[in-house]
Motif scaffolding. Structure first.
Motif, short mmCIF file in Angstrom:
data_model
loop_
_atom_site.label_atom_id
_atom_site.label_comp_id
_atom_site.label_asym_id
_atom_site.label_seq_id
_atom_site.Cartn_x
_atom_site.Cartn_y
_atom_site.Cartn_z
N SER A 4 0.82 -1.21 0.00
CA SER A 4 0.00 0.00 0.00
C SER A 4 0.85 1.27 0.00
O SER A 4 1.90 1.34 0.63
CB SER A 4 -0.92 -0.01 1.21
OG SER A 4 -0.17 -0.10 2.40
N LEU A 5 0.36 2.25 -0.73
CA LEU A 5 0.99 3.55 -0.79
C LEU A 5 -0.08 4.58 -0.47
O LEU A 5 -1.13 4.63 -1.13
CB LEU A 5 1.57 3.82 -2.18
CG LEU A 5 2.10 5.23 -2.46
CD1 LEU A 5 3.23 5.60 -1.50
CD2 LEU A 5 2.56 5.34 -3.91
N ALA A 6 0.16 5.39 0.56
CA ALA A 6 -0.79 6.41 0.98
C ALA A 6 -0.13 7.78 0.88
O ALA A 6 1.10 7.90 0.95
CB ALA A 6 -1.25 6.16 2.41
N VAL A 7 -0.96 8.79 0.71
CA VAL A 7 -0.50 10.17 0.65
C VAL A 7 -1.15 10.95 1.78
O VAL A 7 -2.36 10.86 1.99
CB VAL A 7 -0.86 10.80 -0.72
CG1 VAL A 7 -0.57 12.30 -0.72
CG2 VAL A 7 -0.10 10.11 -1.84
N TYR A 8 -0.32 11.68 2.52
CA TYR A 8 -0.78 12.54 3.61
C TYR A 8 -0.54 13.98 3.16
O TYR A 8 0.55 14.51 3.29
CB TYR A 8 -0.02 12.20 4.89
CG TYR A 8 -0.32 13.06 6.09
CD1 TYR A 8 -1.57 13.63 6.31
CD2 TYR A 8 0.65 13.29 7.04
CE1 TYR A 8 -1.84 14.41 7.43
CE2 TYR A 8 0.40 14.06 8.17
CZ TYR A 8 -0.85 14.62 8.36
OH TYR A 8 -1.10 15.38 9.46
N ALA A 85 -0.79 5.81 -5.73
CA ALA A 85 -1.33 5.76 -4.36
C ALA A 85 -2.83 5.54 -4.44
O ALA A 85 -3.51 6.09 -5.31
CB ALA A 85 -1.01 7.05 -3.62
N THR A 86 -3.35 4.75 -3.52
CA THR A 86 -4.79 4.46 -3.52
C THR A 86 -5.51 5.05 -2.33
O THR A 86 -6.73 4.97 -2.25
CB THR A 86 -5.02 2.93 -3.53
OG1 THR A 86 -4.35 2.37 -2.40
CG2 THR A 86 -4.49 2.30 -4.81
N VAL A 87 -4.76 5.67 -1.41
CA VAL A 87 -5.35 6.18 -0.18
C VAL A 87 -4.79 7.56 0.14
O VAL A 87 -3.59 7.81 0.01
CB VAL A 87 -5.05 5.23 1.01
CG1 VAL A 87 -5.57 5.79 2.32
CG2 VAL A 87 -5.62 3.85 0.76
N ILE A 88 -5.69 8.44 0.60
CA ILE A 88 -5.31 9.73 1.16
C ILE A 88 -5.57 9.65 2.66
O ILE A 88 -6.64 9.20 3.08
CB ILE A 88 -6.12 10.88 0.53
CG1 ILE A 88 -5.75 11.05 -0.94
CG2 ILE A 88 -5.91 12.18 1.31
CD1 ILE A 88 -6.60 12.07 -1.68
N VAL A 89 -4.61 10.07 3.44
CA VAL A 89 -4.74 10.08 4.91
C VAL A 89 -5.00 11.52 5.33
O VAL A 89 -4.28 12.44 4.92
CB VAL A 89 -3.47 9.55 5.59
CG1 VAL A 89 -3.56 9.69 7.10
CG2 VAL A 89 -3.20 8.12 5.17
N ARG A 90 -6.02 11.70 6.16
CA ARG A 90 -6.35 13.03 6.67
C ARG A 90 -6.61 12.95 8.16
O ARG A 90 -7.11 11.94 8.65
CB ARG A 90 -7.58 13.59 5.96
CG ARG A 90 -7.43 13.79 4.46
CD ARG A 90 -6.47 14.89 4.12
NE ARG A 90 -7.07 16.16 4.50
CZ ARG A 90 -6.43 17.32 4.50
NH1 ARG A 90 -5.18 17.39 4.16
NH2 ARG A 90 -7.05 18.42 4.85
N GLY A 91 -6.30 14.02 8.86
CA GLY A 91 -6.57 14.10 10.29
C GLY A 91 -7.84 14.89 10.55
O GLY A 91 -8.18 15.80 9.79
N LEU A 92 -8.52 14.52 11.61
CA LEU A 92 -9.73 15.23 12.03
C LEU A 92 -9.54 15.72 13.45
O LEU A 92 -9.25 14.94 14.35
CB LEU A 92 -10.94 14.31 11.97
CG LEU A 92 -11.34 13.76 10.61
CD1 LEU A 92 -12.48 12.77 10.75
CD2 LEU A 92 -11.74 14.89 9.68
N ARG A 93 -9.72 17.03 13.66
CA ARG A 93 -9.63 17.60 15.01
C ARG A 93 -11.00 17.88 15.58
O ARG A 93 -11.21 17.77 16.77
CB ARG A 93 -8.80 18.89 15.00
CG ARG A 93 -7.33 18.68 14.69
CD ARG A 93 -6.54 19.99 14.67
NE ARG A 93 -7.08 20.93 13.70
CZ ARG A 93 -7.64 22.11 14.01
NH1 ARG A 93 -7.69 22.51 15.25
NH2 ARG A 93 -8.11 22.90 13.08
N THR A 94 -11.93 18.28 14.73
CA THR A 94 -13.25 18.71 15.20
C THR A 94 -14.34 18.19 14.28
O THR A 94 -14.07 17.70 13.18
CB THR A 94 -13.35 20.25 15.22
OG1 THR A 94 -13.28 20.72 13.87
CG2 THR A 94 -12.26 20.88 16.06
#
Length: 164
Positions: A4-8, A85-94
């Protein structure tokens, strides 16, 4: 996920402890992860993308061999498709982050890219890049009080036994 290859993606202006924490968690979920510094004409970052990329690399432990840092002008999905890449990684704060990110994820999915959201740890959720920039600006606007610039003491406490 094997292979797997992800992009942040993000502007990472600056790269905060919350970003580093999210990256630390994401890097064990995927074989390789790319921290993608977005070059966005609508935003006015405090440093060029290449400078921010160096700052991100310096913030990461050298042992993180499966993490790459890159810059890109354009849609993140176009970058993902170009790199495989098949996935985007994102953070959630609220909850507000979720509403915004949900719309992006829906659009990205129509282009064949999935989104994985990771919640910010509670102790890091209050710090955003915007808040970090504001704090940094406030600190730089604050006058310096070097020893020779300090005003002379107007009151000197008495010295004597028991006084420090």
């Amino acid at each position: 996920m094997h292979g797997s290859l992800a992009v942040y993606p993000g502007t990472f202006d600056p790269f905060t402890p919350g970003h580093l924490d999210l990256l630390a968690r994401a890097r064990v979920m995927f074989d390789q992860i790319i921290v993608l510094l977005a070059v966005n004409a609508d935003k006015q970052p405090t440093a060029e993308a290449t400078t921010r990329a160096v700052q991100v690399r310096e913030a990461m432990p050298s042992a993180w061999g499966n993490v790459e840092v890159d810059t890109w002008t354009g849609l993140t999905t176009a970058y993902c498709l170009r790199r495989g890449a098949t996935v985007i990684v994102r953070g959630l704060r609220t909850a507000a982050d979720f509403h915004h990110e949900y719309q992006l994820a829906a659009m990205n999915e129509t282009l064949g890219i999935q989104t994985v959201w990771l919640p910010a740890r509670p102790q890091l959720a209050a710090t955003s890049s915007t808040a970090a920039r504001a704090y940094r600006a406030a600190q730089s606007d604050r006058p310096s009080l070097n020893a020779e610039e300090r005003p002379p003491a107007t009151h000197k406490p008495e010295e004597g036994p028991g006084r420090v």
